[in-house]
Design a protein around this motif. Structure first.
Motif, mmCIF file in Angstrom:
data_model
loop_
_atom_site.group_PDB
_atom_site.id
_atom_site.type_symbol
_atom_site.label_atom_id
_atom_site.label_comp_id
_atom_site.label_asym_id
_atom_site.label_seq_id
_atom_site.Cartn_x
_atom_site.Cartn_y
_atom_site.Cartn_z
ATOM 1 N N VAL A 48 34.262 117.609 15.999
ATOM 2 C CA VAL A 48 35.571 117.363 16.605
ATOM 3 C C VAL A 48 35.935 115.902 16.402
ATOM 4 O O VAL A 48 35.254 115.003 16.917
ATOM 5 C CB VAL A 48 35.576 117.703 18.110
ATOM 6 C CG1 VAL A 48 36.978 117.493 18.684
ATOM 7 C CG2 VAL A 48 35.113 119.133 18.334
ATOM 8 N N MET A 49 36.995 115.653 15.615
ATOM 9 C CA MET A 49 37.423 114.291 15.291
ATOM 10 C C MET A 49 38.641 113.908 16.115
ATOM 11 O O MET A 49 39.601 114.688 16.206
ATOM 12 C CB MET A 49 37.736 114.192 13.791
ATOM 13 C CG MET A 49 36.487 114.144 12.942
ATOM 14 S SD MET A 49 36.827 114.411 11.189
ATOM 15 C CE MET A 49 36.594 116.162 11.092
ATOM 16 N N ASP A 50 38.593 112.732 16.666
ATOM 17 C CA ASP A 50 39.653 112.227 17.536
ATOM 18 C C ASP A 50 40.743 111.587 16.687
ATOM 19 O O ASP A 50 40.536 110.542 16.055
ATOM 20 C CB ASP A 50 39.047 111.207 18.509
ATOM 21 C CG ASP A 50 40.066 110.636 19.473
ATOM 22 O OD1 ASP A 50 41.248 111.060 19.425
ATOM 23 O OD2 ASP A 50 39.694 109.770 20.284
ATOM 24 N N LEU A 51 41.933 112.228 16.683
ATOM 25 C CA LEU A 51 43.091 111.668 15.969
ATOM 26 C C LEU A 51 44.179 111.322 16.992
ATOM 27 O O LEU A 51 45.341 111.676 16.837
ATOM 28 C CB LEU A 51 43.634 112.668 14.941
ATOM 29 C CG LEU A 51 42.645 113.207 13.893
ATOM 30 C CD1 LEU A 51 43.372 114.101 12.892
ATOM 31 C CD2 LEU A 51 41.929 112.064 13.177
ATOM 32 N N GLY A 52 43.804 110.636 18.040
ATOM 33 C CA GLY A 52 44.764 110.306 19.093
ATOM 34 C C GLY A 52 45.075 111.539 19.925
ATOM 35 O O GLY A 52 44.170 112.173 20.473
#
Length: 330
Positions: A48-52
């Motif tokens: 899970v990548m945080d893109l804002g």
């Protein structure tokens, strides 16, 4: 690198893995119900990548049935749009009376406020998902949530740009800085908004009954164009239109014949016309049968006799001795 969380089912005991995966998906997207043929030892992993405001999550998992039910929606609705790129595997999505088959290079869309069910195939599936709060993705004014496209092929146009973005960011996450995350999230939101805006112009805006009728007409046109193919079956027709076979049969419930009967009727009508055509009297009957999807002459003869009460040769002879006015009428 981007802020990233990695989740693996084998981080917990064997018997807890499916429940753990359902909990992880519930936190990433929205609460869901899950069942699997591999519940005794379920295997899955997710980044899970945080893109804002947006999150991107590549995942690989074994066969699943995932449900977002009305009860779960009443209990908790994070107001999200979900977009998945299918990388490997297949699945079938169901919303109300609509069903769609997904294959690799398809984009799949969900709304956390609407009930749905996804059934993946027997083989493991790999997807790249995007979660977007509705607040960052306003729909075009004339587009309601239930009009969202459910499946979009991702080989061309805006859909291809969006799929390439998802794959590139998930592959090269280490080359970005954490502060790049919100910028990438805005790019993702703009691409999804552009894709939805494009969808406003297509038949997804039709009322459900009109959309269903349009789909049936498209399927009938496809059948008419492929009557010569002996491999034309409900299964191949459903696959060509990204539907399950069961949903294809449901579409034809209000028609005057089943799918198989409709195919057979059109083939026999075409063969009958050619058998009665004086210009084709020298063409062998088996050749006419073959070009209307009957490779075996005996099968054609049996089907023709059942439909018209005469053997093909008798029908041809009868039409050959009929008056021109009667042939025109026929």
């Amino acid at each position: 690198m981007l802020n990233e969380t990695v989740v693996r089912s084998d981080d917990v005991p064997v018997g807890d893995r499916l429940a753990y995966w359902a909990e992880c998906v519930g936190q990433t997207h929205a609460p869901v119900r899950m069942r699997s043929d591999h519940a005794d030892d379920f295997r899955a992993q997710q980044r899970v990548m945080d893109l804002g405001a947006v999150s991107l999550w590549p995942a690989t998992f074994q066969q699943l049935v995932i449900q977002r039910t009305p009860k779960l929606i009443r209990q908790s609705d994070p107001e999200l749009f979900h977009v998945s790129l299918v990388v490997e595997g297949t699945g079938v999505g169901t919303w109300d009376d609509h069903e769609t088959l997904y294959r690799p290079k398809d984009l799949h869309f969900n709304d956390s406020s609407m009930p749905w069910e996804i059934r993946t195939g027997k083989e493991p599936a790999t997807t790249v998902g995007l979660e977007l709060p509705k607040a960052v993705l306003p729909l075009p004014r004339k587009m309601a949530a239930h009009m969202l496209p459910r499946r979009v092929p991702a080989q061309t146009g805006i859909a291809a740009l969006l799929s390439q973005f998802c794959l590139q960011v998930s592959k090269d996450s280490a080359s970005y800085q954490p502060e790049d995350g919100p910028r990438l999230g805005r790019v993702a939101a703009e691409l999804v908004a552009a894709l939805f805006a494009h969808a406003v112009e297509d038949e997804s805006l039709l009322p459900p009954d009109a959309r269903k009728r349009t789909l049936v007409l498209r399927i009938k046109r496809y059948i008419q164009q492929h009557l010569h193919d002996p491999q034309l079956t409900p299964t191949t027709i459903a696959a060509a239109h990204h539907l399950s076979t069961s949903y294809l049969h449901r579409l034809f419930q209000d028609e005057d014949a089943t799918v198989a009967a409709w195919i057979r009727r059109r083939r026999l009508e075409g063969a009958r016309r050619e058998l009665g055509d004086p210009a084709l009297r020298s063409v062998p009957i088996h050749r006419i049968a073959a070009r209307w999807g009957f490779p075996r002459a005996v099968d054609f003869s049996r089907a023709f006799r059942t439909a018209h009460g005469l053997a093909p040769s008798d029908y041809r002879h009868q039409e050959g001795t009929a008056s021109p006015s009667r042939r025109i009428a026929n």
